[in-house]
Every structure is written in C-alpha cells, then in structure tokens.
Design an enzyme around this catalytic site. Structure first.
Site, PDB file in Angstrom:
ATOM      1  N   SER A 140       0.832  -1.195   0.000  1.00  0.00           N
ATOM      2  CA  SER A 140       0.000   0.000   0.000  1.00  0.00           C
ATOM      3  C   SER A 140       0.875   1.257   0.000  1.00  0.00           C
ATOM      4  CB  SER A 140      -0.968  -0.045   1.191  1.00  0.00           C
ATOM      5  OG  SER A 140      -1.982   0.924   1.070  1.00  0.00           O
ATOM      6  N   ASP A 182     -10.168  -5.562  -3.354  1.00  0.00           N
ATOM      7  CA  ASP A 182      -9.584  -4.503  -2.523  1.00  0.00           C
ATOM      8  C   ASP A 182     -10.520  -3.296  -2.513  1.00  0.00           C
ATOM      9  OD1 ASP A 182      -7.940  -2.334  -1.567  1.00  0.00           O
ATOM     10  OD2 ASP A 182      -6.178  -3.528  -2.074  1.00  0.00           O
ATOM     11  N   HIS A 237      -7.323  -6.069   0.784  1.00  0.00           N
ATOM     12  CA  HIS A 237      -6.152  -5.232   1.081  1.00  0.00           C
ATOM     13  C   HIS A 237      -5.387  -5.698   2.320  1.00  0.00           C
ATOM     14  CE1 HIS A 237      -4.110  -1.455   0.075  1.00  0.00           C
ATOM     15  NE2 HIS A 237      -4.048  -1.141   1.353  1.00  0.00           N
TER      16      HIS A 237
END
Length: 281
Positions: A148, A224, A257
């Site tokens: 991320s 995600d 995620h």
C-alpha cells in the site's frame, strides 16, 4: 552508532529482533525490526529485503502477520522492516490516519512543520542500510518491497535508485499518488502546493519515463476496497507498457487489502527477490 535491542525471538533457526536507535536523518528515536536467517549465524553476510509497511502500521505488522520467516530462512535472506514514520512527542502529527505519524509516505518533506522530521526517503535509502550493514552480518545486496503506502515507497525508491536495488515488489501499492485522495493529501502537506515536485514520488510517472530498469513484481487483489479510488494499478501497467518496463502485474480475484492477501503470496515475492539477489531457489 548506539542501538538498543528491544526484543529477540528465535524463528525457523534464525532470529527475529527489534531495535531502537537515534536517527540523525529523522531527528528522533526510530525503531526497526530485522530477521536474520540461520545462515547469518555462521559468519556469512547475507543479502537483505527491505520491507516498507502501509498506513497506520509500524515495524511490527509485517514480521507478525506475513509469515515470511520460514522462506527467508530457507533462502538465506535477511528482512529489515522500518517504522512507517518518525515518532515522538516532538514530531508533528495530524488528525486522521492518513497524515502524520504512521503515514510518512516515504518522502522527504519540504514544508513546515513536517520537514523537521519527515525525511523517510533518505532514512530508508541511506541511513538505515548503512546502520544495518555496519552492525549485522548483512551485505550490500538489497531488494525492496512493501504494501500500500509502503508499496508506493518501495517502487519510488527502486525507480529513482536502480543501482541500489536488485529487485522491487509491492502488494496493492498506491501507484499514482498525484491522482488519488491519499496521495494528494500527503504530498500536498509534505511537499507543498507546487505539484511539479510531487512527480518525484509517483511510481506511475517515474515508470512511464524510466530507462534504467529494476525487475518489478506487483500483486493486486480484485476485492480490494481501495482499488479504483486510491491504488490505480491500471495506470502503473500502462506506464510499464509505454517504457517497456519489466513489470509483472498480477491481479487476484477475491483478495482484499489485508495481510491475509500478503501472507498468501509472500513466498512468491521472496523467491522473486532471491533470484535477483543470486540466492539459490
């Protein structure tokens, strides 16, 4: 340099350790985690993977949740995980999870009050490797990876410094921060209103114009929640096609995620880096 050992746990024949030290780059006390595989206990210097974590994380998340130590021990690879921002009472902070402590974005801030401490780019590129390589049986063969916000950081560091890293990988990276809410907020605060300076920290823009290549692997979950608004992997893929960049971009149906996603594919990432670091598969 003085460093303090905070914890030490044996893992798959190696050692998972946590340290604190005073960072001259960040002007505060910083913490990092390191996994030393069993090969490092024989006097052999081993190559290292630097792992950059995402928003709200610390140096602990990856070491506790990713399940990377078993494969790192097999391959003979050290893993170093820094914290995600400067820390301490004197360090500037902001309301919300996406700016300030835990959200350093791996940039060198130029704007007050952030520029007094938020120099994470230089810390990861220079100070931390110099410390690690001087204090531990780790050589200067480096790979870099992240998740991320940390995926953004890993890609940017490798793209801007292809001579320093053998390979780069990322899970769910913020691929085009100049065009997403997280990136606009962080880059605007840390770098100011002159958006031209933001391009130095945008993986898609850097990859679009790249001429020196570091092999790159990116994995993205299709379930995600941040996929369309924040991450923009299609922009990264288009940039790679434009420049001929050696990017392997994988999309995975059903994955989100979280660290469940990272744990599912971390072995492939470690073996990818091992191949480029010259380690036996």
């Amino acid at each position: 340099m003085n460093i303090e050992n905070l914890s030490c746990n044996k893992s798959f024949g190696g050692w998972n350790k946590q340290y604190s030290h005073h960072s001259q780059t960040l002007n505060c006390t910083m913490r990092f985690a390191i996994y030393l595989p069993p090969q490092a206990s024989t006097g052999q210097k081993v190559p290292a993977l630097y792992w950059l974590s995402g928003l709200t994380c610390t140096d602990e998340n990856f070491m506790h949740k990713a399940g990377a130590q078993r494969i790192a021990a097999e391959l003979g690879m050290a893993i170093i995980a820094p914290d995600t921002s400067p820390r301490g009472d004197e360090v500037a902070d902001a309301d919300g999870y996406d700016l300030g402590k835990g959200a350093g974005f791996y940039v060198n801030a130029t704007q007050a009050p952030w520029n007094a401490h938020y120099q994470m780019y230089d810390y990861v590129l220079n100070e931390l490797p110099a410390l690690v390589e001087s204090m531990f049986p780790v050589n200067d063969q480096r790979a870099i990876a992240g998740h991320s916000m940390g995926g953004h950081g890993a890609l940017v560091l490798a793209l801007r410094n292809p001579q320093r890293f053998a390979s780069v990988s990322a899970f769910s990276p913020i691929s085009n921060p100049v065009n997403c809410p997280w990136g606009k907020k962080a880059l605007g605060a840390y770098l100011g209103k002159d958006t031209a300076s933001w391009a130095d920290y945008d993986a898609s823009l850097l990859m679009h114009q790249a001429s020196d290549f570091v092999p790159a692997l990116v994995d993205q979950g299709e379930a995600d929640d941040f996929l369309a608004e924040q991450l923009k992997p299609d922009t990264l893929g288009a940039a790679a096609r434009h420049s001929g960049y050696p990017l392997q971009l994988n999309r995975h149906e059903g994955y989100d995620h979280s660290y469940y996603f990272i744990a599912s594919f971390i072995e492939q990432h470690l073996r990818f880096h091992a191949a480029h670091l010259g380690l036996q598969p």
